[in-house]
Design a protein around this motif. Structure first.
Motif, PDB file in Angstrom:
ATOM      1  N   GLY A   1      -4.202  -0.875 -12.514  1.00 43.57           N
ATOM      2  CA  GLY A   1      -3.226   0.202 -12.638  1.00 43.57           C
ATOM      3  C   GLY A   1      -2.225   0.116 -11.506  1.00 43.57           C
ATOM      4  N   CYS A   2      -2.647   0.587 -10.333  1.00 47.35           N
ATOM      5  CA  CYS A   2      -1.725   0.701  -9.205  1.00 47.35           C
ATOM      6  C   CYS A   2      -1.684  -0.568  -8.365  1.00 47.35           C
ATOM      7  CB  CYS A   2      -2.162   1.865  -8.332  1.00 47.35           C
ATOM      8  SG  CYS A   2      -3.793   1.623  -7.602  1.00 47.35           S
TER       9      CYS A   2
ATOM     10  N   THR B   1      -5.246   0.417  -4.566  1.00 46.46           N
ATOM     11  CA  THR B   1      -6.467   1.152  -4.207  1.00 46.46           C
ATOM     12  C   THR B   1      -6.367   2.654  -4.470  1.00 46.46           C
ATOM     13  OG1 THR B   1      -6.412  -0.411  -2.349  1.00 46.46           O
ATOM     14  CG2 THR B   1      -8.333   0.953  -2.490  1.00 46.46           C
ATOM     15  N   SER B   2      -5.460   3.058  -5.324  1.00 42.41           N
ATOM     16  CA  SER B   2      -5.223   4.493  -5.469  1.00 42.41           C
ATOM     17  C   SER B   2      -5.638   5.107  -6.801  1.00 42.41           C
ATOM     18  CB  SER B   2      -3.731   4.789  -5.283  1.00 42.41           C
ATOM     19  OG  SER B   2      -3.285   4.241  -4.075  1.00 42.41           O
TER      20      SER B   2
ATOM     21  N   ALA C   1      -8.437   2.534 -11.890  1.00 42.52           N
ATOM     22  CA  ALA C   1      -8.512   1.877 -13.209  1.00 42.52           C
ATOM     23  C   ALA C   1      -9.353   0.608 -13.142  1.00 42.52           C
ATOM     24  CB  ALA C   1      -7.115   1.547 -13.716  1.00 42.52           C
ATOM     25  N   CYS C   2      -9.450   0.008 -11.973  1.00 50.19           N
ATOM     26  CA  CYS C   2     -10.158  -1.269 -11.794  1.00 50.19           C
ATOM     27  C   CYS C   2     -11.607  -1.085 -11.376  1.00 50.19           C
ATOM     28  CB  CYS C   2      -9.428  -2.077 -10.713  1.00 50.19           C
ATOM     29  SG  CYS C   2      -9.501  -1.238  -9.110  1.00 50.19           S
TER      30      CYS C   2
ATOM     31  N   CYS D   1      -9.838  -4.154  -7.288  1.00 50.85           N
ATOM     32  CA  CYS D   1      -8.574  -4.677  -6.755  1.00 50.85           C
ATOM     33  C   CYS D   1      -8.607  -4.712  -5.238  1.00 50.85           C
ATOM     34  CB  CYS D   1      -7.382  -3.840  -7.230  1.00 50.85           C
ATOM     35  SG  CYS D   1      -7.220  -2.240  -6.401  1.00 50.85           S
TER      36      CYS D   1
HETATM   37  S1  FES Z   1      -5.787  -0.937  -9.688  1.00 45.03           S
HETATM   38 FE1  FES Z   1      -5.563   1.102  -8.989  1.00 45.03          FE
HETATM   39  S2  FES Z   1      -7.272   1.264  -7.659  1.00 45.03           S
HETATM   40 FE2  FES Z   1      -7.409  -0.796  -8.277  1.00 45.03          FE
END
Ligand code: FES
Ligand SMILES: Cc1cc2nc3c(=O)[nH]c(=O)nc-3n(C[C@H](O)[C@H](O)[C@H](O)COP(=O)(O)OP(=O)(O)OC[C@H]3O[C@@H](n4cnc5c(N)ncnc54)[C@H](O)[C@@H]3O)c2cc1C
Ligand code: FES
Lengths: 288, 165
Positions: free
Chosen positions: B42-43, B46-47, B50-51, B63
């Motif tokens: 997603g981001c 680390t926010s 999604a991963c 991630c």
């Molecule tokens: S992709 Fe968003 S926290 Fe890892």
């Protein structure tokens, strides 16, 4: 986002890890939880040639009291602090801070010691440890030393840790038989860094404050120990006038900047409100 | 490529080995190395969560971990929830309670839910909200995600007591 290439070591003993740092120190980075270091490497703000991953070293995850003082090993995660009965029963400032740090998934990896070594001015653990008078135990291949948290932090993201050193544990002195502690944090949402954070630890002797520790997060170039406020409390009884005075002195010690999280005046006022709130809680708890 | 090492990770019960550069992030190894694209990015900062995957049962953000760090350990991704063609209770919960809309956050949310239920089979609304508080969903408003996790908890409990009877 891809970090720059690096060589990876995962030593299984502290001696091996220290030997690697003795050899590569200046170009190496220690990897603990990775929750600050890896994001920085992805952005290429950090681009070490060598990574020394300490996660495979056995016996660095202890969280225990020895002769009354607390030892937090380098691999104790913030989630361990959150779930620890020892922390919940004896160290209320830490118990209050842990669940407010980053988010539950980041806490599963992020370590207390890593947070101190990262020295983010918005880091919460350093304020708690400053208020409690903690020290960091730092080891190199040639010896060991202890550094007070106040002497560790040398500026934003800068510490006095030598490149060949690993911080092996935080050492927290006995909080005292009668103590009070809390951590108050204003954040915009879960996982956000503090707009303002205040750590308070008081050693009490009946009605009087024996020793006070007050430290502030996110209102300066590093975590701030509010020395004058602490001195104003030492030996005093927690009446309204004392509380007001200490809270004003703490607000004066803050040196906040206006940013997305609020204006400098607003943040300074939050420091005053939080210190008042914490000390009033302490006064009520004592009266009860 | 210079500087590659061999890693071996048990992914969803199956041992998978490959040569990786140390800088390979776990999420890329899963998605591009193994073709397990259920783990989303997603981001990438680390926010968002999604991963999220489970590392020896503990939720972590893939991630923000290098694949080499997981060498020798066990991972569960969303693809590993289903067993023998049967949906995991958490998957059924998301289906029954309409716990997803676009589905982007869903793999992470389901893995968090499954990990929570291992510790706490009967979570309150507050417990669920706390456990998922770091994972973002831009669609559902979270209400049905909470219900989906609770549904799964009840289902697991009733199957357990049914099996005992
Ligand atoms: S992709 Fe968003 S926290 Fe890892
Ligand atoms: C989304 C998000 C939100 C966050 N929110 C907060 C928050 O609200 N409050 C907060 O305080 N923090 C927050 N953090 C930071 C988080 O708590 C980090 O986990 C922590 O600051 C660093 O710990 P770590 O173990 O992950 O360290 P790492 O990332 O592994 O290392 C950080 C630095 O310290 C050095 N280091 C680590 N361990 C040692 C050691 N034992 N000896 C010598 N050097 C060492 C590393 O070389 C590196 O330079 C957040 C992080 C994220 C990703
Ligand atoms: S269902 Fe779309 S982000 Fe959660």
């Amino acid at each position: 986002m891809f970090p720059r290439s690096f060589e990876y070591f995962a030593p299984t003993s502290i001696e091996d890890a220290l030997a690697l740092l003795a050899e590569h120190g200046e170009d190496a980075k220690v990897l603990a939880g990775g929750q600050s270091l890896i994001p920085l490497m992805k952005l290429r703000f950090a681009a070490p040639d060598y990574i020394v991953d300490i996660n495979r070293i056995q016996g660095l995850d202890y969280l225990e009291e020895q002769d009354g003082s607390l030892r937090i090993g380098a691999l104790v995660r913030t989630s361990d602090m959150e779930r620890s009965e020892l922390i919940a029963s004896r160290y209320p400032a830490m118990a209050a801070a842990a669940p407010l740090i980053s988010d539950p998934v980041v806490r599963n990896l992020g370590t207390v010691v890593g947070s101190l070594c990262h020295a983010d001015p918005q880091g919460d653990w350093a304020s708690v440890m400053l208020a409690m008078g903690a020290e960091l135990v730092c080891r190199s291949a040639t010896g060991e030393r202890r550094v007070a948290i106040g002497d560790l932090i040398d500026g934003p993201f800068t510490t006095t840790l030598e490149p060949n050193e690993i911080a092996t544990e935080v050492h927290v002195p006995d909080p005292g038989a009668h103590s009070f502690g809390t951590y108050l944090k204003l954040e915009r949402k879960v996982g956000d860094f503090a707009s303002v954070g205040v750590a308070v630890h008081l050693a009490l002797d009946g009605d009087r404050v024996e020793r006070a520790g007050i430290a502030l997060t996110a209102v300066g170039a590093g975590n701030i120990k509010a020395k004058e406020a602490e001195d104003a409390l030492a030996g005093a009884v927690l009446d309204d006038a004392t509380i007001d005075r200490a809270a004003s002195l703490a607000a004066e010690a803050a040196d906040p900047k206006t940013d997305l999280r609020g204006s400098a005046d607003y943040k300074r006022e939050i420091v005053r409100v939080f210190v008042t709130r914490a000390l009033s809680q302490a006064a009520t708890a004592k009266a009860a | 490529m210079a500087n590659e090492t061999t890693i071996s990770i048990t992914v969803n019960g199956r041992e998978r080995s490959s040569e990786v550069e140390p800088r390979m992030l776990l999420v890329h190894w899963l998605r591009e190395g193994l073709g397990l694209t259920g783990t989303h990015i997603g981001c990438d900062t680390t926010s968002c969560g999604a991963c999220t995957v489970l590392l020896d049962g503990t939720p972590v953000k893939s991630c923000t971990m290098f694949a080499v760090q997981a060498d020798g350990r066990a991972l569960t991704t969303v693809e590993g929830l289903q067993q023998n063609g049967k949906l995991h209770a958490i998957q059924e919960g998301f289906k029954e309670e309409h716990g997803l809309q676009c589905g982007f956050c869903t793999p992470g949310m389901m893995l968090l839910g499954a990990a929570l239920l291992e510790d706490n089979p009967n979570p309150s609304e507050k417990d669920v909200r706390w456990a998922i508080s770091g994972n973002l969903c831009r669609c559902t408003g979270y209400q049905n995600i909470v219900k989906a996790v609770q549904y799964a908890g009840q289902k697991i409990e009733s199957e357990r007591s049914g099996a005992q009877a």
